[in-house]
Design a protein around this motif. Structure first.
Motif, short mmCIF file in Angstrom:
data_model
loop_
_atom_site.label_atom_id
_atom_site.label_comp_id
_atom_site.label_asym_id
_atom_site.label_seq_id
_atom_site.Cartn_x
_atom_site.Cartn_y
_atom_site.Cartn_z
N THR A 5 0.84 -1.20 0.00
CA THR A 5 0.00 0.00 0.00
C THR A 5 0.87 1.25 0.00
O THR A 5 0.61 2.22 -0.73
N GLU A 6 1.92 1.21 0.87
CA GLU A 6 2.83 2.35 0.90
C GLU A 6 3.52 2.52 -0.44
O GLU A 6 3.70 3.64 -0.94
N THR A 7 3.91 1.35 -1.02
CA THR A 7 4.56 1.40 -2.33
C THR A 7 3.60 1.94 -3.39
O THR A 7 3.99 2.75 -4.24
N GLU A 8 2.33 1.46 -3.31
CA GLU A 8 1.33 1.96 -4.25
C GLU A 8 1.12 3.46 -4.08
O GLU A 8 1.00 4.20 -5.06
N GLN A 9 1.09 3.90 -2.80
CA GLN A 9 0.93 5.33 -2.54
C GLN A 9 2.12 6.11 -3.08
O GLN A 9 1.97 7.18 -3.68
N GLU A 10 3.32 5.52 -2.85
CA GLU A 10 4.51 6.17 -3.38
C GLU A 10 4.48 6.20 -4.89
O GLU A 10 4.85 7.20 -5.52
N LEU A 11 4.01 5.05 -5.47
CA LEU A 11 3.89 5.01 -6.93
C LEU A 11 2.88 6.04 -7.42
O LEU A 11 3.09 6.69 -8.45
N LEU A 12 1.77 6.18 -6.67
CA LEU A 12 0.77 7.18 -7.04
C LEU A 12 1.36 8.58 -6.96
O LEU A 12 1.13 9.42 -7.84
N ASN A 13 2.14 8.81 -5.87
CA ASN A 13 2.79 10.11 -5.74
C ASN A 13 3.77 10.34 -6.87
O ASN A 13 3.83 11.43 -7.47
N GLN A 14 4.56 9.28 -7.17
CA GLN A 14 5.51 9.41 -8.28
C GLN A 14 4.78 9.59 -9.60
O GLN A 14 5.24 10.35 -10.47
N LYS A 15 3.62 8.88 -9.72
CA LYS A 15 2.84 9.03 -10.94
C LYS A 15 2.31 10.46 -11.06
O LYS A 15 2.32 11.05 -12.14
N ALA A 16 1.83 10.99 -9.89
CA ALA A 16 1.37 12.38 -9.89
C ALA A 16 2.50 13.33 -10.26
O ALA A 16 2.33 14.26 -11.05
N LYS A 17 3.69 13.07 -9.65
CA LYS A 17 4.85 13.89 -9.99
C LYS A 17 5.20 13.75 -11.47
O LYS A 17 5.54 14.73 -12.13
N LEU A 18 5.11 12.48 -11.94
CA LEU A 18 5.42 12.23 -13.35
C LEU A 18 4.44 12.96 -14.25
O LEU A 18 4.83 13.55 -15.27
N LEU A 19 3.13 12.92 -13.87
CA LEU A 19 2.13 13.64 -14.66
C LEU A 19 2.42 15.14 -14.64
O LEU A 19 2.30 15.82 -15.67
N LEU A 20 2.79 15.63 -13.43
CA LEU A 20 3.13 17.04 -13.33
C LEU A 20 4.35 17.36 -14.18
O LEU A 20 4.39 18.37 -14.88
#
Length: 345
Positions: free
Chosen positions: A103-118
């Protein structure tokens, strides 16, 4: 009869009693037999049941043994199940831990994905900006190429104009040198040639004060100098470069502007009228016709006075008549000289 009857009943009663006793005996016997049979059947059945019970007891013991074994197996299985449950709990705890990490990894991935989208949005914006800059650069390059082409064309034009200017400047310098020699050969005083080639005459030798009638000495001066002056300007070497001869009258600052304007105009006109008259024989009729095509008379009043070193107006020097010439495209030449001076500076 009643007694007889009673007696009969009494006798009958004894018989009846005997019959009843027999009956009862028979019944008792039957009962005993039945009871005996029942007891027999009971014991027989008891024996059968006992045997069956013993058999079933053996089966029960066997089942009990089996049950004991099964119970042991069940306990073993329960222990194994407990161990398995413990292992399952451990695995579940480990799975929960891994799930939490996941879950933490998924959250981190989501954050990284958000950063990547940004970053992608930023990159897209940068790409759009780069595309706009490239477009602007292309436009700038086109403009630069056009400017370079225009500059090259302008340079070629300037080179051609420079060559023309050099030629005109050289021609004008040559004309001025000829005019200086002509004035020197005339051996007269009261006149001079400035750097522009203009001939400046003092009005005292040509006109009386506040008069515009040409004096004899003025006519003599014109007779001695104008033929040589026009010979230079109308010669085959220079006539094609001279576009205009200008006669200007100037006054001092004494009097009104309009009065001085009229006086300066009349004096300049008097000079031209004498040169074009039949009295003036220093030039041919053809030269006079040529002069009429290019000559101009101007009155300047006191708009261009001569100053002393102390800043006061030099009244004597301001009263003058100026004869000057203009070269072909001289305005263009002056403008070119101004441009060239600006470029050199």
């Amino acid at each position: 009869m009643r007694r007889r009857g009673g007696k009969n009943r009494g006798g009958d009663g004894g018989s009846l009693w005997i019959s009843f006793s027999d009956l009862m005996s028979a019944l008792m016997l039957i009962f005993v037999l039945v009871l005996f049979y029942a007891v027999y059947q009971y014991y027989d059945m008891l024996e059968v049941k006992t045997a069956e019970l013993l058999r079933q007891s053996g089966l029960l013991d066997e089942k009990s043994s089996q049950l004991t074994l099964s119970q042991q197996e069940l306990e073993d299985k329960e222990n194994a199940l407990a161990l398995a449950q413990q292992a399952l709990d451990d695995k579940e705890a480990e799975l929960n831990s891994q799930s939490l990490k996941l879950t933490e990894t998924e959250q981190e991935l989501l954050n990284q994905k958000a950063k990547l989208l940004l970053q992608e949005d930023t990159l897209n914006a940068l790409q759009e900006k780069l595309a706009a800059q490239e477009s602007e650069l292309s436009s700038a390059r086109v403009s630069l190429d056009e400017a370079l082409a225009a500059q090259q064309t302008q340079k070629e034009q300037l080179d051609a104009q420079q060559a023309q200017l050099d030629k005109l400047v050289g021609v004008k310098s040559a004309i001025i040198e000829e005019l200086v020699r002509a004035l020197a050969n005339s051996n007269i005083s009261g006149a001079g040639v400035d750097d522009s080639g203009a001939i400046v005459f003092s009005t005292e030798m040509m006109f009386d004060v506040n008069r515009s009638t040409l004096k004899d000495v003025g006519k003599a001066f014109l007779n001695s100098f104008i033929p040589a002056y026009l010979d230079v300007l109308m010669s085959d070497d220079y006539s094609q470069y001279v576009s205009q001869i200008i006669i200007e009258g100037h006054t001092d600052t004494d009097g009104t502007f309009l009065t001085n304007m009229q006086l300066s105009q009349d004096r300049a006109y008097a000079v031209l009228r004498y040169i074009l008259s039949s009295e003036f024989t220093g030039i041919s009729g053809a030269a006079k016709e040529r002069l009429q095509q290019i000559v101009t008379v101007n009155g300047r009043s006191y708009s261009d006075p001569i100053y002393n070193d102390d800043g006061t107006v030099d009244m004597d020097a301001s009263r003058r008549v100026v004869i000057k010439f203009r070269m072909n495209d001289e305005d263009m030449v002056n403008e070119m000289l101004s441009i060239l001076d600006g470029m050199n500076n």
